[in-house]
Scaffold this motif. Structure first.
Motif, PDB file in Angstrom:
ATOM      1  N   ALA A 274       0.867  -1.192   0.000  1.00 50.80           N
ATOM      2  CA  ALA A 274       0.000   0.000   0.000  1.00 50.80           C
ATOM      3  C   ALA A 274       0.895   1.231   0.000  1.00 50.80           C
ATOM      4  O   ALA A 274       1.578   1.500   0.986  1.00 50.80           O
ATOM      5  CB  ALA A 274      -0.901  -0.010   1.218  1.00 50.80           C
ATOM      6  N   PRO A 275       0.915   1.986  -1.085  1.00 54.59           N
ATOM      7  CA  PRO A 275       1.760   3.183  -1.115  1.00 54.59           C
ATOM      8  C   PRO A 275       1.332   4.199  -0.071  1.00 54.59           C
ATOM      9  O   PRO A 275       0.158   4.301   0.281  1.00 54.59           O
ATOM     10  CB  PRO A 275       1.560   3.718  -2.533  1.00 54.59           C
ATOM     11  CG  PRO A 275       0.259   3.148  -2.980  1.00 54.59           C
ATOM     12  CD  PRO A 275       0.154   1.806  -2.328  1.00 54.59           C
ATOM     13  N   ILE A 276       2.307   4.933   0.431  1.00 49.66           N
ATOM     14  CA  ILE A 276       2.035   6.003   1.385  1.00 49.66           C
ATOM     15  C   ILE A 276       2.089   7.332   0.651  1.00 49.66           C
ATOM     16  O   ILE A 276       3.069   7.637  -0.032  1.00 49.66           O
ATOM     17  CB  ILE A 276       3.044   5.972   2.536  1.00 49.66           C
ATOM     18  CG1 ILE A 276       2.855   4.682   3.340  1.00 49.66           C
ATOM     19  CG2 ILE A 276       2.873   7.183   3.435  1.00 49.66           C
ATOM     20  CD1 ILE A 276       3.807   4.543   4.491  1.00 49.66           C
ATOM     21  N   VAL A 277       1.041   8.102   0.787  1.00 52.35           N
ATOM     22  CA  VAL A 277       0.912   9.366   0.064  1.00 52.35           C
ATOM     23  C   VAL A 277       0.817  10.504   1.073  1.00 52.35           C
ATOM     24  O   VAL A 277      -0.033  10.489   1.969  1.00 52.35           O
ATOM     25  CB  VAL A 277      -0.337   9.367  -0.844  1.00 52.35           C
ATOM     26  CG1 VAL A 277      -0.438  10.681  -1.597  1.00 52.35           C
ATOM     27  CG2 VAL A 277      -0.307   8.184  -1.800  1.00 52.35           C
TER      28      VAL A 277
ATOM     29  N   ALA B  37      13.373  -1.484  17.275  1.00 53.60           N
ATOM     30  CA  ALA B  37      12.819  -2.584  16.488  1.00 53.60           C
ATOM     31  C   ALA B  37      13.456  -2.563  15.107  1.00 53.60           C
ATOM     32  O   ALA B  37      13.932  -1.527  14.643  1.00 53.60           O
ATOM     33  CB  ALA B  37      11.302  -2.447  16.367  1.00 53.60           C
ATOM     34  N   PRO B  38      13.463  -3.705  14.413  1.00 48.92           N
ATOM     35  CA  PRO B  38      13.962  -3.724  13.033  1.00 48.92           C
ATOM     36  C   PRO B  38      13.006  -2.960  12.117  1.00 48.92           C
ATOM     37  O   PRO B  38      11.797  -3.199  12.144  1.00 48.92           O
ATOM     38  CB  PRO B  38      13.966  -5.221  12.680  1.00 48.92           C
ATOM     39  CG  PRO B  38      13.872  -5.942  13.984  1.00 48.92           C
ATOM     40  CD  PRO B  38      13.097  -5.040  14.886  1.00 48.92           C
ATOM     41  N   LEU B  39      13.549  -2.055  11.333  1.00 50.57           N
ATOM     42  CA  LEU B  39      12.739  -1.249  10.421  1.00 50.57           C
ATOM     43  C   LEU B  39      13.013  -1.715   9.000  1.00 50.57           C
ATOM     44  O   LEU B  39      13.801  -1.117   8.261  1.00 50.57           O
ATOM     45  CB  LEU B  39      13.056   0.232  10.593  1.00 50.57           C
ATOM     46  CG  LEU B  39      12.829   0.797  11.995  1.00 50.57           C
ATOM     47  CD1 LEU B  39      13.255   2.258  12.074  1.00 50.57           C
ATOM     48  CD2 LEU B  39      11.370   0.641  12.423  1.00 50.57           C
ATOM     49  N   TYR B  40      12.372  -2.809   8.620  1.00 50.92           N
ATOM     50  CA  TYR B  40      12.589  -3.394   7.301  1.00 50.92           C
ATOM     51  C   TYR B  40      11.561  -2.848   6.321  1.00 50.92           C
ATOM     52  O   TYR B  40      10.493  -2.373   6.706  1.00 50.92           O
ATOM     53  CB  TYR B  40      12.470  -4.921   7.357  1.00 50.92           C
ATOM     54  CG  TYR B  40      13.541  -5.600   8.183  1.00 50.92           C
ATOM     55  CD1 TYR B  40      14.614  -4.885   8.734  1.00 50.92           C
ATOM     56  CD2 TYR B  40      13.475  -6.969   8.432  1.00 50.92           C
ATOM     57  CE1 TYR B  40      15.585  -5.519   9.488  1.00 50.92           C
ATOM     58  CE2 TYR B  40      14.454  -7.610   9.184  1.00 50.92           C
ATOM     59  CZ  TYR B  40      15.497  -6.881   9.717  1.00 50.92           C
ATOM     60  OH  TYR B  40      16.465  -7.521  10.460  1.00 50.92           O
TER      61      TYR B  40
ATOM     62  N   GLN C 231       7.749   0.599   4.484  1.00 58.00           N
ATOM     63  CA  GLN C 231       7.863   1.283   3.200  1.00 58.00           C
ATOM     64  C   GLN C 231       9.189   2.033   3.137  1.00 58.00           C
ATOM     65  O   GLN C 231       9.632   2.594   4.142  1.00 58.00           O
ATOM     66  CB  GLN C 231       6.712   2.270   3.013  1.00 58.00           C
ATOM     67  CG  GLN C 231       5.360   1.621   2.834  1.00 58.00           C
ATOM     68  CD  GLN C 231       5.159   1.081   1.434  1.00 58.00           C
ATOM     69  OE1 GLN C 231       5.964   1.313   0.548  1.00 58.00           O
ATOM     70  NE2 GLN C 231       4.093   0.336   1.236  1.00 58.00           N
ATOM     71  N   PRO C 232       9.836   2.073   1.966  1.00 57.61           N
ATOM     72  CA  PRO C 232      11.135   2.759   1.874  1.00 57.61           C
ATOM     73  C   PRO C 232      11.062   4.230   2.251  1.00 57.61           C
ATOM     74  O   PRO C 232      11.959   4.756   2.907  1.00 57.61           O
ATOM     75  CB  PRO C 232      11.525   2.584   0.398  1.00 57.61           C
ATOM     76  CG  PRO C 232      10.725   1.431  -0.087  1.00 57.61           C
ATOM     77  CD  PRO C 232       9.447   1.447   0.696  1.00 57.61           C
ATOM     78  N   ALA C 233       9.995   4.914   1.849  1.00 59.98           N
ATOM     79  CA  ALA C 233       9.904   6.354   2.097  1.00 59.98           C
ATOM     80  C   ALA C 233       9.563   6.664   3.547  1.00 59.98           C
ATOM     81  O   ALA C 233       9.904   7.734   4.057  1.00 59.98           O
ATOM     82  CB  ALA C 233       8.873   6.973   1.168  1.00 59.98           C
TER      83      ALA C 233
END
Length: 270
Positions: free
Chosen positions: A38-41, A65-68, A246-248
């Motif tokens: 699910a993209p974050i906008v 926590a791991p932020l994958y 999500q990467p962003a």
């Protein structure tokens, strides 16, 4: 003639069992919501809260926590990504959940960034165990829970899930107790909002980011703000700190009274 009728009836019964026995569970599974990438906008919307003073109550699991996040080649993988990070979280306490690798720095207890050499095989296995994209895009709640459970039990540990959804929102006291006990919480949400929080000397700004589809993430912290002015307490805002996957946006804040919560479970490993 009687024998022929009997054979026909048996054949019809076998066909009925074959068709409806196989179809019914699949149909039931397919009624579950699906959770996919699910993209974050960013909506560019924000809220400012000005105050005279404030009191903050916050806490995180030990070492954070791991932020994958997203890995190339794995479509609709928010379930396996969240599952991989949860496995990495508990690898700190239950060795070899991730084979031949420690997901944290022993000297500090902080979690490492994802390392594809070790985390991608976990993601790949969970992607299969959760039957990602088999019955539709992404995974269902039951597929996520069953796949994660299978992965962990295959490593010799047990896992159970404790429901912390109360009505339409989160049971904050139960979530807080779980995080204080060093446990993380899997969240299943429909499209909705997570926040960035910008803190200033006399006000806070909550910046909205919309998750555009059904999504799985997990919580590892809590953050409650009580705002005071000359009349006393005038506002309370309560959040869970979440790994978004999500990467962003690797982490964000999720309001405990958000209306888009579908399910929430503390993941108990032992």
């Amino acid at each position: 003639m009687k024998k022929l009728i009997y054979v026909v009836l048996v054949l019809l019964l076998l066909v009925s069992v074959s068709v409806f026995g196989a179809w019914a569970p699949i149909a039931q599974a397919e009624t579950e919501l699906r959770y996919a990438d699910a993209p974050i906008v960013s909506t560019l919307a924000s809220t400012q809260i000005y105050y005279t003073s404030r009191v903050i109550d916050e806490g995180e699991t030990a070492g954070g926590a791991p932020l994958y996040n997203y890995s190339a080649g794995y479509a609709n993988a928010c379930g396996p990504i969240a599952g991989t990070a949860i496995v990495a979280f508990y690898d700190k306490y239950y060795p070899e959940l991730i084979p031949d690798w420690e997901s944290y720095y022993p000297a500090t207890g902080k979690y490492r960034l994802q390392v594809t050499t070790y985390t991608t095989p976990v993601l790949s296995e969970l992607y299969t165990l959760m039957q990602t994209n088999v019955k539709g895009d992404g995974v269902s709640e039951s597929e996520f829970k069953t796949g994660l459970q299978t992965y962990i039990t295959n490593r010799g540990y047990s896992v159970s899930y404790t429901n912390v959804k109360s009505g339409s929102s989160l049971n904050y006291s139960a979530c807080k107790a779980a995080i204080d006990s060093n446990k993380v919480i899997a969240l299943f949400i429909k499209p909705g909002i997570v926040y960035d929080i910008w803190e200033y000397s006399d006000h806070d700004t909550f910046v909205e980011n919309t998750i555009a589809g059904n999504h799985i993430m997990y919580a590892y912290g809590y953050f409650q703000l009580k705002y005071y002015d000359s009349t006393g307490l005038f506002r309370t805002e309560t959040f869970l700190e979440v790994s978004v996957g999500q990467p962003a946006t690797t982490f964000a804040y999720y309001k405990v009274d958000s209306s888009n919560l579908e399910a929430a479970y503390v993941v108990n490993v032992g």
